[in-house]
Design an enzyme around this catalytic site. Sequence first.
Site, PDB file in Angstrom:
ATOM      1  N   ASP A   8       0.864  -1.171   0.000  1.00 10.41           N
ATOM      2  CA  ASP A   8       0.000   0.000   0.000  1.00 10.41           C
ATOM      3  C   ASP A   8       0.908   1.230   0.000  1.00 10.41           C
ATOM      4  OD1 ASP A   8      -2.372   1.590   0.371  1.00 10.41           O
ATOM      5  OD2 ASP A   8      -1.878   1.704   2.503  1.00 10.41           O
ATOM      6  N   ASP A  10      -0.160   5.071   1.050  1.00 13.21           N
ATOM      7  CA  ASP A  10      -0.374   5.974   2.187  1.00 13.21           C
ATOM      8  C   ASP A  10      -0.383   5.188   3.492  1.00 13.21           C
ATOM      9  OD1 ASP A  10      -1.613   8.753   0.843  1.00 13.21           O
ATOM     10  OD2 ASP A  10      -1.994   6.943  -0.317  1.00 13.21           O
ATOM     11  N   ASP A 167      -1.838  -0.959   5.875  1.00 14.69           N
ATOM     12  CA  ASP A 167      -2.062  -0.434   7.231  1.00 14.69           C
ATOM     13  C   ASP A 167      -3.545  -0.245   7.535  1.00 14.69           C
ATOM     14  OD1 ASP A 167      -2.249   1.831   5.403  1.00 14.69           O
ATOM     15  OD2 ASP A 167      -2.242   3.097   7.193  1.00 14.69           O
TER      16      ASP A 167
END
Length: 214
Positions: A8, A10, A167
């Site tokens: 991922d 961000d 996250d």
Amino acid sequence: MTKAVLFDLDGTLADTAPDLGAALNRMRAARGLDAVPIDEIRPCASHGARGLLGLGFGVSPADDNYEALRDEFLDLYERDLFNETRLFPGVAELLNTLEARRLPWGVVTNKAERFALPLLELMALTDRAACIIGGDTTGKTKPHPEPLLAASRHINVPSGDCIYVGDDRRDVEAALAAGMRSAVAKYGYLNGSDPLTWGATWLISHPADLLAHI
């Protein structure tokens, strides 16, 4: 066997919250409102405009004024993508190690290509990534598995031989649906949720921790 690692963007590869928050706070300042502290912005940052406008203005996509606020936010963010955004500590070293081991790595993000591609270029990662799948690349966004499956196809590595690092709960859900193992970056944003409940294969506190699972 791990043959590729997908990330991922961000909250996993890069701490983009300061620049996302700056766009939000410019909007608030223009309306005579106080700035939102960065500690409140980080948990919402992985959810982009929707999360940040919800935080800053209490609006959702169902509200009549949401679209105009979203467009204003995105235009402001696009102008200053890379003022304070940085790779998380340890990420650069992790990518170097993966490359030294000849393991391809790529990016699968819900961030639209309009922002993801120039940001990765500014971070000098474009030519190093084996693939870059944005939120509008496939017509689907995580937690749908298609972006991860598209990445698997692009790099010609079976999904079962890939690890996806994210996250957010939707990152784990997408990985599970795509048949990939998943690692949660506990150093990331986490959206104020407990990653122990997400069903990830591993939880890592530092990017280098991933190497123990490869």
